[in-house]
Design a protein around this motif. Structure first.
Motif, PDB file in Angstrom:
ATOM      1  N   LEU A   1       0.815  -1.207   0.000  1.00 56.61           N
ATOM      2  CA  LEU A   1       0.000   0.000   0.000  1.00 56.61           C
ATOM      3  C   LEU A   1       0.851   1.260   0.000  1.00 56.61           C
ATOM      4  CD1 LEU A   1      -2.964  -0.971   2.332  1.00 56.61           C
ATOM      5  CD2 LEU A   1      -2.775  -1.135  -0.144  1.00 56.61           C
ATOM      6  N   TYR A   2       2.007   1.224   0.636  1.00 59.56           N
ATOM      7  CA  TYR A   2       2.920   2.368   0.553  1.00 59.56           C
ATOM      8  C   TYR A   2       3.219   2.689  -0.916  1.00 59.56           C
ATOM      9  CZ  TYR A   2       4.550   3.457   5.333  1.00 59.56           C
ATOM     10  OH  TYR A   2       4.663   3.911   6.623  1.00 59.56           O
ATOM     11  N   THR A   3       3.379   1.642  -1.724  1.00 65.55           N
ATOM     12  CA  THR A   3       3.712   1.849  -3.132  1.00 65.55           C
ATOM     13  C   THR A   3       2.482   2.188  -3.963  1.00 65.55           C
ATOM     14  OG1 THR A   3       5.620   0.366  -3.005  1.00 65.55           O
ATOM     15  CG2 THR A   3       4.697   0.773  -5.187  1.00 65.55           C
ATOM     16  N   ALA A   4       1.429   1.381  -3.862  1.00 66.46           N
ATOM     17  CA  ALA A   4       0.251   1.592  -4.699  1.00 66.46           C
ATOM     18  C   ALA A   4      -0.423   2.918  -4.390  1.00 66.46           C
ATOM     19  CB  ALA A   4      -0.736   0.440  -4.511  1.00 66.46           C
ATOM     20  N   ALA A   5      -0.523   3.257  -3.098  1.00 67.23           N
ATOM     21  CA  ALA A   5      -1.228   4.480  -2.699  1.00 67.23           C
ATOM     22  C   ALA A   5      -0.311   5.687  -2.626  1.00 67.23           C
ATOM     23  CB  ALA A   5      -1.906   4.267  -1.340  1.00 67.23           C
ATOM     24  N   GLY A   6       0.922   5.477  -2.166  1.00 66.22           N
ATOM     25  CA  GLY A   6       1.812   6.609  -1.926  1.00 66.22           C
ATOM     26  C   GLY A   6       2.949   6.767  -2.904  1.00 66.22           C
ATOM     27  N   GLY A   7       3.149   5.782  -3.772  1.00 67.94           N
ATOM     28  CA  GLY A   7       4.227   5.921  -4.741  1.00 67.94           C
ATOM     29  C   GLY A   7       5.615   5.748  -4.169  1.00 67.94           C
ATOM     30  N   VAL A   8       5.723   5.150  -2.970  1.00 69.04           N
ATOM     31  CA  VAL A   8       7.049   4.874  -2.415  1.00 69.04           C
ATOM     32  C   VAL A   8       7.659   3.713  -3.206  1.00 69.04           C
ATOM     33  CG1 VAL A   8       8.361   4.207  -0.365  1.00 69.04           C
ATOM     34  CG2 VAL A   8       6.317   5.648  -0.133  1.00 69.04           C
TER      35      VAL A   8
ATOM     36  N   ALA B   1      -1.276  14.794  -1.325  1.00 67.55           N
ATOM     37  CA  ALA B   1      -1.654  15.938  -0.493  1.00 67.55           C
ATOM     38  C   ALA B   1      -1.121  15.782   0.925  1.00 67.55           C
ATOM     39  CB  ALA B   1      -3.174  16.087  -0.475  1.00 67.55           C
ATOM     40  N   VAL B   2      -1.220  14.566   1.469  1.00 66.25           N
ATOM     41  CA  VAL B   2      -0.700  14.303   2.805  1.00 66.25           C
ATOM     42  C   VAL B   2       0.815  14.504   2.829  1.00 66.25           C
ATOM     43  CG1 VAL B   2      -0.294  12.479   4.523  1.00 66.25           C
ATOM     44  CG2 VAL B   2      -2.563  12.755   3.496  1.00 66.25           C
ATOM     45  N   ALA B   3       1.510  13.989   1.826  1.00 71.82           N
ATOM     46  CA  ALA B   3       2.973  14.100   1.779  1.00 71.82           C
ATOM     47  C   ALA B   3       3.413  15.558   1.752  1.00 71.82           C
ATOM     48  CB  ALA B   3       3.512  13.354   0.560  1.00 71.82           C
ATOM     49  N   ILE B   4       2.738  16.362   0.964  1.00 68.82           N
ATOM     50  CA  ILE B   4       3.086  17.782   0.885  1.00 68.82           C
ATOM     51  C   ILE B   4       2.896  18.445   2.244  1.00 68.82           C
ATOM     52  CG2 ILE B   4       2.393  19.992  -0.120  1.00 68.82           C
ATOM     53  CD1 ILE B   4       1.628  18.323  -2.672  1.00 68.82           C
ATOM     54  N   ALA B   5       1.759  18.174   2.894  1.00 63.16           N
ATOM     55  CA  ALA B   5       1.475  18.777   4.198  1.00 63.16           C
ATOM     56  C   ALA B   5       2.497  18.342   5.246  1.00 63.16           C
ATOM     57  CB  ALA B   5       0.066  18.409   4.648  1.00 63.16           C
ATOM     58  N   VAL B   6       2.822  17.054   5.255  1.00 62.10           N
ATOM     59  CA  VAL B   6       3.775  16.510   6.228  1.00 62.10           C
ATOM     60  C   VAL B   6       5.169  17.091   6.004  1.00 62.10           C
ATOM     61  CG1 VAL B   6       5.011  14.379   6.837  1.00 62.10           C
ATOM     62  CG2 VAL B   6       2.505  14.382   6.709  1.00 62.10           C
ATOM     63  N   ALA B   7       5.594  17.134   4.758  1.00 55.48           N
ATOM     64  CA  ALA B   7       6.933  17.658   4.453  1.00 55.48           C
ATOM     65  C   ALA B   7       7.046  19.135   4.826  1.00 55.48           C
ATOM     66  CB  ALA B   7       7.250  17.441   2.981  1.00 55.48           C
TER      67      ALA B   7
ATOM     68  N   LEU C   1      -5.416   5.832   3.791  1.00 53.19           N
ATOM     69  CA  LEU C   1      -5.606   7.227   3.421  1.00 53.19           C
ATOM     70  C   LEU C   1      -4.513   8.122   4.009  1.00 53.19           C
ATOM     71  CD1 LEU C   1      -9.463   7.408   3.945  1.00 53.19           C
ATOM     72  CD2 LEU C   1      -8.302   7.840   1.775  1.00 53.19           C
ATOM     73  N   VAL C   2      -3.773   7.602   4.973  1.00 53.95           N
ATOM     74  CA  VAL C   2      -2.825   8.435   5.711  1.00 53.95           C
ATOM     75  C   VAL C   2      -1.383   7.947   5.632  1.00 53.95           C
ATOM     76  CG1 VAL C   2      -2.204   9.286   7.996  1.00 53.95           C
ATOM     77  CG2 VAL C   2      -4.602   9.235   7.315  1.00 53.95           C
ATOM     78  N   PHE C   3      -1.125   6.684   6.025  1.00 50.46           N
ATOM     79  CA  PHE C   3       0.276   6.293   6.232  1.00 50.46           C
ATOM     80  C   PHE C   3       1.126   6.319   4.968  1.00 50.46           C
ATOM     81  CE2 PHE C   3      -1.453   1.969   5.421  1.00 50.46           C
ATOM     82  CZ  PHE C   3      -0.500   1.452   4.564  1.00 50.46           C
ATOM     83  N   PRO C   4       0.585   5.997   3.768  1.00 50.39           N
ATOM     84  CA  PRO C   4       1.465   6.099   2.598  1.00 50.39           C
ATOM     85  C   PRO C   4       1.956   7.525   2.351  1.00 50.39           C
ATOM     86  CG  PRO C   4      -0.464   4.742   2.102  1.00 50.39           C
ATOM     87  CD  PRO C   4      -0.746   5.430   3.401  1.00 50.39           C
TER      88      PRO C   4
END
Length: 571
Positions: free
Chosen positions: A186-193, A530-536, A475-478
């Motif tokens: 899910l990190y990869t599919a949802a978050g692109g890691v 969107a989450v990644a941008i906010a977190v970074a 919805l969040v961790f990735p």
């Protein structure tokens, strides 16, 4: 020939790969294998002529064929087994399929199906990517991590479990490696890691699962779960070794038991970059749903009254984050805590010295003195029905694992005092849900605003069809992991978790009672970005970003690995 027979070229984020392998070695490496999608020119250059059927099958056709295989499988476990084998055979095809059909396939590769796969781990075992660390070999932890062939700069996220609190099924021993690989997917599919930049790790400290201990096929340590100082020494050895081998990698703690989850997070959160999805991820996605519901009611978060049924790892984490968000609204932390009533297996968490509550629950204890005038079903016992009757909550959250505990009487009582009650039966799997959406909507005449832990179909009541939000941590961790990787954050702070919740809530569109409280699962890549941008951005503001954040939107987009066959550079 090196362990990895390819090299991702710098700055390409997987779009250009230098390949050293030839012949069968190409087909045996899932990252570079593309099966019948290899062109005739590539087959000739890589020594693959005669090893594949002559027809060329593009990625899109391969995806269609794989989807047909999944849909044609007889059982959910058969579907899981096929997808696991596909992941071990062709990385790009697996993630292309999962990314394009995530709402359909996520319940197979993750909850609820993965729970059954974990139970069958020793029986079904063939090959499992990841690292198995044994408490009987503490002195070899670093050696085991180095045996992966990965080193400094190769890993962004370590997903680690001791398997004590797997989903709703408890202690599963070394089978917990499956939950780590599910999260990795899910990190990869949802978050692109990048899938190559993560590592699944299981800490084998034994098991108290008697069925496993008596199973001749069980593959972990056949001893009772170690719980004394040796446990802490083992975890400390892992953290130290991980810091030496993979400096800068985020440690994602997954499915630890309640007694250890909070303790380990607090022990290491200021020492290394670490994140507990069961505590912080669950809290963020639930807080997102609450924020969206409160906004739809045109109210403030600090005006709500919360009953959290289940003061375990998830429940306490949810309460902690909601308090942080209330403080941002301008109330004091002490005042915010007065808005919460928490239950354990003994009922309401109180300061009654005769009752034994866990250390992490005690800050949430209500004074027995304030309960003197309560109307009770049984004198001296403060159970869920009593709490709802006497507090008139606006938000009811279930993390209890007690199916049906949100009874019709309790829900009707709540709805009798609140126009738009927010009700979240979050326990997984589906069979453990505190109530079903259909029940909640029926008992509240369609007024309930609902988010669930497991996926539920839409509910039609009268002429209205209600979409049910799934409070899925995906919805969040990735996005959190992606944001940390982009800015090379040295810690994961409370402010970063709060930012992730607010980012998700901002994407929810609750314009009518039928709208879901959270973004749809099909939008996960958009949500994660969107989450990644906010977190970074928060990490940069707090001074814990090791990499400069100059263009966060572009940097996050550039970092996201795409499931497409890369350009192959032969060497």
């Amino acid at each position: 020939m090196p362990r990895r027979q390819y090299e991702v070229l710098p700055g390409s984020h997987g779009s250009r790969v230098r390949v050293q392998a030839r012949g069968q070695d190409v087909l045996h490496d899932p990252r570079i294998n593309r099966g019948t999608a290899f062109t005739h020119e590539e087959r000739s250059a890589l020594g693959l002529e005669g090893m594949l059927p002559v027809s060329i099958t593009p990625l899109e056709a391969q995806e269609s064929r794989a989807l047909s295989r999944v849909r044609g499988a007889r059982t959910m476990l058969d579907k899981f087994a096929y997808l696991q084998a596909l992941r071990e055979r062709n990385t790009v095809l697996f993630y292309r399929l999962l990314t394009d059909h995530i709402e359909e396939i996520m319940p197979i590769v993750y909850t609820p199906t993965i729970g059954e796969a974990i139970k069958e781990f020793s029986l079904w075992y063939q090959h499992m990517a990841g690292v198995f660390l044994s408490i009987d070999q503490v002195d070899r932890v670093e050696e085991c991590l180095r045996n992966t062939g990965l080193t400094d700069g190769d890993v962004d996220i370590l997903i680690v479990t001791d398997s004590e609190g797997i989903l709703g099924i408890g202690d599963q021993g070394v089978g917990g490696i499956q939950i780590c690989n599910g999260k990795k997917s899910l990190y990869t599919a949802a978050g692109g890691v990048d899938p190559d930049r993560m590592l699944a790790v299981v800490l084998d400290v034994g098991t108290d699962n008697l069925a496993l201990l008596n199973d001749d096929l069980y593959m972990g340590l056949k001893k009772a779960r170690v719980r004394d100082e040796r446990y802490d020494e083992f975890v400390a050895a892992f953290v130290a070794a991980a810091g030496r081998v993979f400096p800068g990698a985020m440690i994602h703690w997954e499915d630890f038991g309640a007694n250890n989850a909070h303790r380990l997070l607090h022990t290491y959160r200021d020492e290394v970059c670490s994140f507990n999805d069961d505590i912080q991820g669950t809290a963020a996605v639930v807080a997102s749903a609450v924020l969206a519901g409160v906004k739809a009611k045109h109210e403030k978060l600090s005006e709500q009254r919360f009953v959290i049924h289940g003061a375990g790892t998830a429940g306490i984490g949810i309460a902690d984050l909601l308090v942080d968000l209330m403080v941002k609204e301008g109330v004091t932390r002490e005042e915010a805590r007065t808005r919460f009533w928490m239950t354990s297996s003994r009922g309401l968490v109180t300061d009654d010295a005769t009752l034994r509550f866990r250390d992490f629950q005690r800050p949430w204890a209500r004074g027995v003195g304030e309960l003197r005038d309560w109307e009770l079903d049984q004198v001296g016992r403060y159970m869920l029905a009593d709490i709802v009757r006497n507090t008139h909550p606006t938000v009811l959250i279930g993390t209890s694992g007690q199916p049906g505990s949100f009874s019709e009487a309790i829900v009707r009582d709540m709805a009798g005092h609140v126009e738009r009650p927010i009700i979240m039966p979050l326990s997984n799997p589906t069979a453990l849900a505190e109530a079903t959406p259909a029940e909640l909507l029926g008992w509240t005449d369609g007024r309930a605003m609902i988010a669930t832990g497991s996926p539920f179909p839409a509910v039609t009541l009268g002429d209205v069809t209600y979409s049910i939000a799934q409070a899925n941590n995906a919805l969040v961790f990735p996005g959190i992991g992606l944001g940390v990787a982009v800015c090379k954050a040295t810690r994961v702070t409370d402010a970063m978790i709060a930012a992730s919740a607010e980012a998700v809530a901002s994407l929810a569109q609750v314009r009518s009672p039928a709208d879901p409280l959270l973004p749809r699962i099909n939008d996960l890549r958009h949500v994660s970005a969107a989450v990644a941008i906010a977190v970074a951005r928060v990490a940069a503001d707090e001074g814990i970003a090791s990499a400069p954040l100059t263009e966060p939107v572009q940097q996050v987009f550039d970092e996201m690995w795409q499931p497409v066959y890369p350009e192959l550079i032969l060497s």
